[in-house]
Design an enzyme around this catalytic site. Structure first.
Site, PDB file in Angstrom:
ATOM      1  CB  SER A  34      -0.878   0.017   1.260  1.00  0.00           C
ATOM      2  OG  SER A  34      -1.345   1.338   1.477  1.00  0.00           O
TER       3      SER A  34
ATOM      4  CG  HIS B 293      -3.715  -1.749  -1.650  1.00  0.00           C
ATOM      5  ND1 HIS B 293      -4.768  -2.568  -1.992  1.00  0.00           N
ATOM      6  CD2 HIS B 293      -4.156  -0.938  -0.667  1.00  0.00           C
ATOM      7  CE1 HIS B 293      -5.814  -2.277  -1.213  1.00  0.00           C
ATOM      8  NE2 HIS B 293      -5.470  -1.309  -0.404  1.00  0.00           N
TER       9      HIS B 293
ATOM     10  CG  ASP C 206      -5.085   2.232   0.724  1.00  0.00           C
ATOM     11  OD1 ASP C 206      -4.002   1.922   1.236  1.00  0.00           O
ATOM     12  OD2 ASP C 206      -6.018   1.430   0.543  1.00  0.00           O
TER      13      ASP C 206
ATOM     14  CG  MET D 175      -8.596   6.797   2.061  1.00  0.00           C
ATOM     15  SD  MET D 175      -7.658   6.865   3.606  1.00  0.00           S
ATOM     16  CE  MET D 175      -6.915   5.243   3.580  1.00  0.00           C
TER      17      MET D 175
ATOM     18  CG  HIS E 226      -9.171  -0.146  -0.757  1.00  0.00           C
ATOM     19  ND1 HIS E 226      -8.622  -0.282   0.508  1.00  0.00           N
ATOM     20  CD2 HIS E 226     -10.521  -0.225  -0.608  1.00  0.00           C
ATOM     21  CE1 HIS E 226      -9.600  -0.453   1.376  1.00  0.00           C
ATOM     22  NE2 HIS E 226     -10.753  -0.417   0.734  1.00  0.00           N
TER      23      HIS E 226
ATOM     24  CG  MET F 199     -11.396   2.832   1.605  1.00  0.00           C
ATOM     25  SD  MET F 199      -9.869   2.823   2.550  1.00  0.00           S
ATOM     26  CE  MET F 199      -8.683   2.993   1.211  1.00  0.00           C
TER      27      MET F 199
ATOM     28  CG  MET G 227     -11.462  -3.242   4.732  1.00  0.00           C
ATOM     29  SD  MET G 227      -9.944  -2.853   3.880  1.00  0.00           S
ATOM     30  CE  MET G 227      -9.210  -1.697   5.055  1.00  0.00           C
TER      31      MET G 227
ATOM     32  CG  ASP H  93      -6.116  -3.191   2.954  1.00  0.00           C
ATOM     33  OD1 ASP H  93      -6.802  -2.440   2.236  1.00  0.00           O
ATOM     34  OD2 ASP H  93      -5.079  -2.817   3.540  1.00  0.00           O
TER      35      ASP H  93
END
Ligand code: DX5
Ligand code: ZN
Length: 219
Positions: free
Chosen positions: A9, A34, A36, A38, A67, A69, A138, A176
């Site tokens: 990540s 990965h 992330d 957000m 990913h 979010m 998660m 994760d």
């Protein structure tokens, strides 16, 4: 013997030089990157969006394991697909119609992942398991790197792996959050074949990412 993949990540990487960070990860043996994303709404943190992914795309040939979010998520799928995501993972809570959003992701020829927060049960996605490529379990509450692994999720991984085997399905099980050298073996034995890690890969062994990826893959 199941092939274990490592998806570092970049949330734990140096944000002032993400291009060279992902080049280092590729050289160090990462299987995918990965990313992330957000939005400060679905999770209480803000990170990067499509423009940064687009800028990073030319620095690595590795699959971008994105990913999301973010919510609502449906209207942003095209932006991430066009920016160069290879796997687009969403949270079921972030869309009004999960089936439609899965189809929408597939319409861009991208792989589809569904992510389960620690408090979200497998039941929420069980009707979609034969339409997707990956389930992202998660093992922390999403929003930040460096959190502690939640051991209760081991049962969820085992239950999901059971369903996968019983129905002879072949989606990946990715875990994760808080993955380290003490819990990675347990997570793999429970059924995971892809491990996400930020802090352990970037910070352990004086930041020797090649060594850290190797240990997570083999221990
Ligand atoms: C948390 C992110 C995770 C996190 C993993 O919301 O989805 O990918 O960055 O970082 P570590 O390995 O430090 O828990
Ligand atoms: Zn993540």
């Amino acid at each position: 013997m199941k092939k274990i993949k490592i998806s570092p990540s970049i949330l734990s990487g140096d944000f002032s030089q993400l291009g060279s960070e992902i080049q280092k990860l590729e050289k160090a043996g990462a299987d995918m990157i990965h990313v992330d994303v957000m939005d400060g709404h679905f999770v209480p943190n803000l990170t990067i969006g499509p423009p940064v992914i687009k800028a990073l795309r030319k620095h690595s040939k590795l699959p971008f394991d994105v990913h999301l979010m973010i919510s609502p998520v449906h209207k942003y799928i095209k932006n991430f697909a066009d920016a160069g995501a290879d796997i687009i993972t969403i949270h079921p809570e972030a869309t009004e119609n999960l089936g439609d959003t899965i189809k929408h992701i597939k319409s861009f020829n991208k792989k589809v992942g569904l992510s389960l927060n620690p408090d979200t049960q497998i039941d929420v996605i069980k009707d979609f398991l034969n339409e997707i490529n990956l389930v992202l379990i998660m093992s922390v509450h999403p929003g930040f790197g460096g959190q502690k692994f939640i051991p209760d999720v081991l049962k969820k991984i085992k239950d999901l792996d059971q369903i996968k085997k019983q129905k002879n399905m072949n989606f990946d099980i990715e875990v994760d959050g808080g993955i380290n050298f003490n819990n990675s073996k347990l997570v793999k034995e429970a059924g995971a074949n892809i491990l996400v890690s930020g802090t352990t890969i970037f910070k352990d062994n004086e930041g020797n990412i090649k060594k850290n990826i190797e240990i997570l893959k083999t221990n």
